[in-house]
Design an enzyme around this catalytic site. Sequence first.
Site, mmCIF file in Angstrom:
data_model
loop_
_atom_site.group_PDB
_atom_site.id
_atom_site.type_symbol
_atom_site.label_atom_id
_atom_site.label_comp_id
_atom_site.label_asym_id
_atom_site.label_seq_id
_atom_site.Cartn_x
_atom_site.Cartn_y
_atom_site.Cartn_z
ATOM 1 N N ILE B 205 -9.333 1.589 20.486
ATOM 2 C CA ILE B 205 -8.099 1.950 21.177
ATOM 3 C C ILE B 205 -8.532 2.691 22.437
ATOM 4 O O ILE B 205 -9.132 3.749 22.349
ATOM 5 C CB ILE B 205 -7.239 2.916 20.330
ATOM 6 N N GLN B 219 0.723 7.157 23.977
ATOM 7 C CA GLN B 219 0.412 7.686 22.674
ATOM 8 C C GLN B 219 -0.644 6.888 21.923
ATOM 9 O O GLN B 219 -1.347 7.418 21.091
ATOM 10 C CB GLN B 219 1.714 7.669 21.891
ATOM 11 N N HIS B 220 -0.722 5.626 22.169
ATOM 12 C CA HIS B 220 -1.706 4.821 21.452
ATOM 13 C C HIS B 220 -2.792 4.361 22.389
ATOM 14 O O HIS B 220 -3.511 3.423 22.110
ATOM 15 C CB HIS B 220 -1.043 3.619 20.804
ATOM 16 N N GLY B 221 -2.875 4.998 23.541
ATOM 17 C CA GLY B 221 -3.944 4.651 24.445
ATOM 18 C C GLY B 221 -3.696 3.349 25.178
ATOM 19 O O GLY B 221 -4.630 2.723 25.668
#
Lengths: 333, 333, 213, 213
Positions: B205, B219-221
Site C-alpha cells: 500500500i 487513508q489507505h495510501g
Amino acid sequence: MAMKKLINNPDNLAKELLEGFVLANSRKVALVRSDLVVRAKAKAQGKVALVTLGGSGHEPALSGFVGEGMLDISVPGEIFAAPGPPRVLEALRLAKRDAGILFIVLNHAGDVLSANVATGLAEKEGIKLRRVLTHEDMSGGPRGESDDRRGLSGCLPVIKVAGAAAEKGYSLEECATVAERMEAGMSTLAVAVSGATHPCTGDVIAEIPEGMMVVGMGQHGEAGGGTQPLKTADETAEIMLTALLDDIQAKPGEELFVMLNGVGSTTLMELYLVLRRVKQLLEARGITLARSLVGEFLTVQEMGGFQMCVGRLDAELKALWDAPCESPAWTAK
Amino acid sequence: MAMKKLINNPDNLAKELLEGFVLANSRKVALVRSDLVVRAKAKAQGKVALVTLGGSGHEPALSGFVGEGMLDISVPGEIFAAPGPPRVLEALRLAKRDAGILFIVLNHAGDVLSANVATGLAEKEGIKLRRVLTHEDMSGGPRGESDDRRGLSGCLPVIKVAGAAAEKGYSLEECATVAERMEAGMSTLAVAVSGATHPCTGDVIAEIPEGMMVVGMGQHGEAGGGTQPLKTADETAEIMLTALLDDIQAKPGEELFVMLNGVGSTTLMELYLVLRRVKQLLEARGITLARSLVGEFLTVQEMGGFQMCVGRLDAELKALWDAPCESPAWTAK
Amino acid sequence: MNTITHDTLAEMLRGAAAEIRENHEWLSRLDSVGGDGDHGTTMVRAMARMEEALASSVSGKIHTLLNDVGWAILGVDGGATGPLLGMFFVSMASAAEGLEELGAGNVAALFEAGLTGVRAQTKAQPGDKTLIDALVPAVEALRAAAEPGADILEALHLAAEAAEAGAKLTSTMQARFGRARNIKEQSIGTQDPGATSMSLLFRGFKKGLESHA
Amino acid sequence: MNTITHDTLAEMLRGAAAEIRENHEWLSRLDSVGGDGDHGTTMVRAMARMEEALASSVSGKIHTLLNDVGWAILGVDGGATGPLLGMFFVSMASAAEGLEELGAGNVAALFEAGLTGVRAQTKAQPGDKTLIDALVPAVEALRAAAEPGADILEALHLAAEAAEAGAKLTSTMQARFGRARNIKEQSIGTQDPGATSMSLLFRGFKKGLESHA
Ligand SMILES: Nc1ncnc2c1ncn2[C@@H]1O[C@H](COP(=O)(O)OP(=O)(O)O)[C@@H](O)[C@H]1O
Ligand SMILES: Nc1ncnc2c1ncn2[C@@H]1O[C@H](COP(=O)(O)OP(=O)(O)O)[C@@H](O)[C@H]1O
Ligand SMILES: [Mg+2]
Ligand SMILES: [Mg+2]
Ligand SMILES: [Mg+2]
Ligand SMILES: [Mg+2]
C-alpha cells in the site's frame, strides 16, 4: 534502507521531544528545570513519591507514566541512554519527603549505575528512599539471577500498582512490598519481526532476516537468540505464553494479567489476535486472564514486534490495578 | 520485502481482531451479534445515540471510539472495506430510540454507499436519524466540494464533541449542529514517509520512494500528489500547518485544536517534535493552540507518516472536548 | 431462446460468478492503480455469497431469487461494490415481482430497473469512470434488441459486447468517483475496475445462458 | 618529568579528549557488536563536557579540577559510561585533596583511588570484559613504576601499554556485564568498547603529558 524519520538536529532530539510531550499532555504533566517530568498537580506531601529514570526514544515510556495514581517524577535521559546521576539526584531532592521515595529502576547497566551513584549521594543528604529493581526479561538468564534479567515493559504494571498504593496512603515499606510482589510474580518475553534505526545515528538496530522472527530480544534489540521462521499470530502467542508460564510456574486456578506491549510498527490489530489466542490457551490450562493491557507503552522506535508480560495477581494487586489513574499513557476512571 | 505480520488466516482477520479488541477492552465495550461493537454499559434511552461504520485494519479506529461520552455503536467492516448495509441497518435498529440517532459517516465511497442504503431502509422502518458526513481531507479538492474530500482522522474530534453533547442530553438537532460545526471548522492533511502492506493480500500500500515523502495521501495510501524530498520535523510541520491554516482560513486571535494522528510506524517521539513546532508557528501567527491530541487513533497498518488535523474551537466545543469520556482510544476524567 | 425461467436465470448468475472468478486477479490489478487493489477479492466474495444464495433460494420465483442474491451481496463487507451491486439485483428483483418467466422485453426492463437502482445510490454519471460506464451501454443494447420474441441469448451477447466496449472506453476517462478520483489525471490509461467487472458479469450472463441452451 | 602540576594534568586530560575524538567511530563500531553502538558518541559527549569543565575550572587546584571533570562527566546522559567514568574522576579528586603537585607515587595513588571508585559501582571483576580489564593493569603498571622520583611520563607510557594489552585481551573474553552480556559467546572475538576507550584515555594522558614536556 536509509532512515525515514521526521526529526530535526539529532543532538536536540531528546530535548525537543520532551517539549512536545509536555505540550501534548499539559493537563497531566509539567517540566521542572526543563528536564524533569513531574505531575501537573503534585501529590500530597504525606504520601510516598514514585520516581524513575530511563533513556528517551521509548515513548510513551517512561515519562508517559507520570500522573495521578502512577509516577511523581521521571528523569528522562538522552536517546536510549540513562540520565546522568546529577539529574537523578535533583529529582530525588525534588521528591524528598518524610513519607519517602519509592525509586523504581529498570535493570540496564546505565540506569542502574546512574541510580546507584545518585542513591549514594541522596542517602548522604538524608533523603529517605527504597529502591525497587525491575528485571523481568526472561531471555536474560535463569530465574533468580536477577543481574542478568533486564527490565522491559513490566515496569508499567509495577508502577501502576505501586502508584495506586502510594495514592491510597500506603507506607514506603508497603509500597515497596506491593511493587516487589508484582515484580517477583511476572516475566516478560519479547519478539522482534523487523528492525529499526537509531534516530540519532541512523544505525540499524536489530537486523531481522527476511521471513524470520527473533524471540527473546531486549529493549534496544541487542542480539539474544531465538531466531526462527516467522510464525502465525496464534503460534507466536503459544510459543511465548508457554515459555512465560513455565518461567513463572503458573498453575491451574491462578489469576494472571497479560500485557502486550507493541514496540513500534506492529499494529494493534496483530496484538488483538495474540491476546485472543492467549485467552484461549490460558483457559485450556485452567488459568484465568484476570486483567489485560494491550497497546504501545514502551517502544523501540519503528521496530516490529512486541513484548508479552505475564504476571500473578492477587486480590490486593487487582484492586490496585483497577484504581483510577491519569497519566499520558494510562488513564482509568 | 515480504509482509512481516503476525496474523493467522487472512480470511478470519477482521473477526479475530474484533474478538481480541473486545477482550482487551472488556470493561468498556462488548459485542452484539458477534459483529457490532457496543458499550459495555448502555447509555440511557432518553439520550441521542451515536453510530458509525467503517472498515477494519485502522485500529483503534473506529470501534476504539465506542464508550461513555463517545460512540454507542460501531459497525466494523472487513479489512479496509465498509460493512454491508444489512449489518448497518441492524446497528440502527439496535440504537433506535425516540431521542434519535446521530449517524456519523466518513466520506469514502463504500461507507457512504452502505450508509445510504441502510439509511433508506431504516427511515422506512421509522427509525429517527440524522446523518453527519465527515470529509475534511484537504487533499481531496477545493473546500466546499465536499464529495471530493474524504473523511480521515477528523472523525475523532467530531465524535468526541457530539458524543459529549449527547451525554449531556442535547437533542438530535443540537448534537448534529455541534458535530457539523466542528466538522465545518476543521481540515486534515496527511503525510506518508513509508508504505505498508495489505494484511490480507500482502500487496504494497503506497510505495514511497527512498528519501521522499508524500504530503496529501488518503487513508489507505491511495496516490495523491505532493511527493517531495523527506524534510525535517520542523519543515514538515510548517508545510502542513501552513496549508491547513490556509484551508480553514484561520485568523490571528483564533483558538484551534491540533490533532496529530500517527498512522503506523511513525513514533510518538516524532509527533512530539511536530507538535512543538506547530505551537511555535501558531504563536507566531497570534493563534492559540487551545487543545492538542497526539497519538495513534486511525492507523493504516505499519505505514510511516501522520495526519495533521486542525480545527476551530469555540467555548462550547472546548467544553465538550474536555468532557469526560471512556473509550478504548480516549479516556478522560 | 425467447424466454428465461427461474432456473435459466440461476444459470446466468452462475455463469457470471465463474467469469469473475476467472478474472479476479486482473480486477484487483486494475484497482491497485488508483484504488486499494481489492476489487477482485471483493467481487469474488460477492460471487461466493451469490452462489450461496442461489443454492439456498428454493422458492422457484424469479423475484425471490434476485432479491436473495441482492441481499446476499449487500451483506458483503465490500466497500463500494457491495451496496452498488447489491442494489442492482435488489432493484431487478422489484421489477420481477409476479413474473414467472421473462421475455426479451422483461429482461430489458429488469436490467433497466437495476440500472435505476444503482443510479439512485450515486451521483456518478456516464463518463465519470465507474461501473455506470459499462452498465448504461449494456442496458441500452438490451433495450434496443428487445423486440417481442427476440432471441435473448443474442440480446445478451450484444449487451456483453456493449458493456465490454464501455469498460474499455473508461481507460480514456478521468475518475471522478470512488477512490481512484484521488489520483486525478493519473487514472487515465487504465480501465475502471468496477466497469470491468460489470462487463465481465454480462459476459458471464451470456455464457451461463449459452451453457443452459 | 618527576612532578605534575594542575596545568600539566589539564594537558593530560586534553590529550585524552583528543585521543577519544580521533577514535570514536571505532568505539561505536565495537559497541554495535554486542551493545547499542553508542559508546563512541557517548565518549565524545563526555570528553566535550570534560573540556568545558577544564575551561571553566579556575581554582588552580588539582582536587577541584578532577572533581569538576568528574561531575561534568556524571552529567552526561551516557548509559553505563557516564557514571563509571564520572566516578573514576570524582574518586581521583578525593585522593587529590590538598595536593599542589603530584609525584609518581601520588599519580599511582590517585589512579588507584579512581579504580576503587569505579569498582564500588559495579560487581564486574577482571575477566568480565569491561573497562576494568584495561584499568586494572594500567593502575598496576603505574604502581610498579612508582619509585620515588620516577619519571611520570615513562610510568604513564607503561600504563598505556598495559591498558592497551588489557583491552586487546578482552576480545578473548565473554561479556558478563553491560548490554553485551546478552549475546553471550558471540561477544568473544571483539574487544570491549569500554576497555578500549579506557586504554585510549591512558594513551591520551601520555600524549598530553608528552606535548607539555
Ligand atoms: N461513488 C461511486 N459511484 C459509482 N461507482 C463507484 C463509486 N465508488 C466506487 N465505484 C465503483 O466501484 C469500483 C471500486 O470497487 P471496490 O474496489 O470493490 O470498492 P472500494 O473502492 O471501496 O475498494 C470503482 O472502480 C467504481 O467503478
Ligand atoms: N555493569 C558494568 N560494569 C562495568 N562496566 C560496564 C558495565 N556496564 C557497561 N560497562 C562498560 O561500559 C561499556 C559500554 O558503554 P556505553 O556503550 O557507553 O554504555 P551503554 O551500554 O549504556 O550504551 C562496556 O563496553 C563496558 O566496558
Ligand atoms: Mg547506550
Ligand atoms: Mg476497498
Ligand atoms: Mg477497491
Ligand atoms: Mg553502548
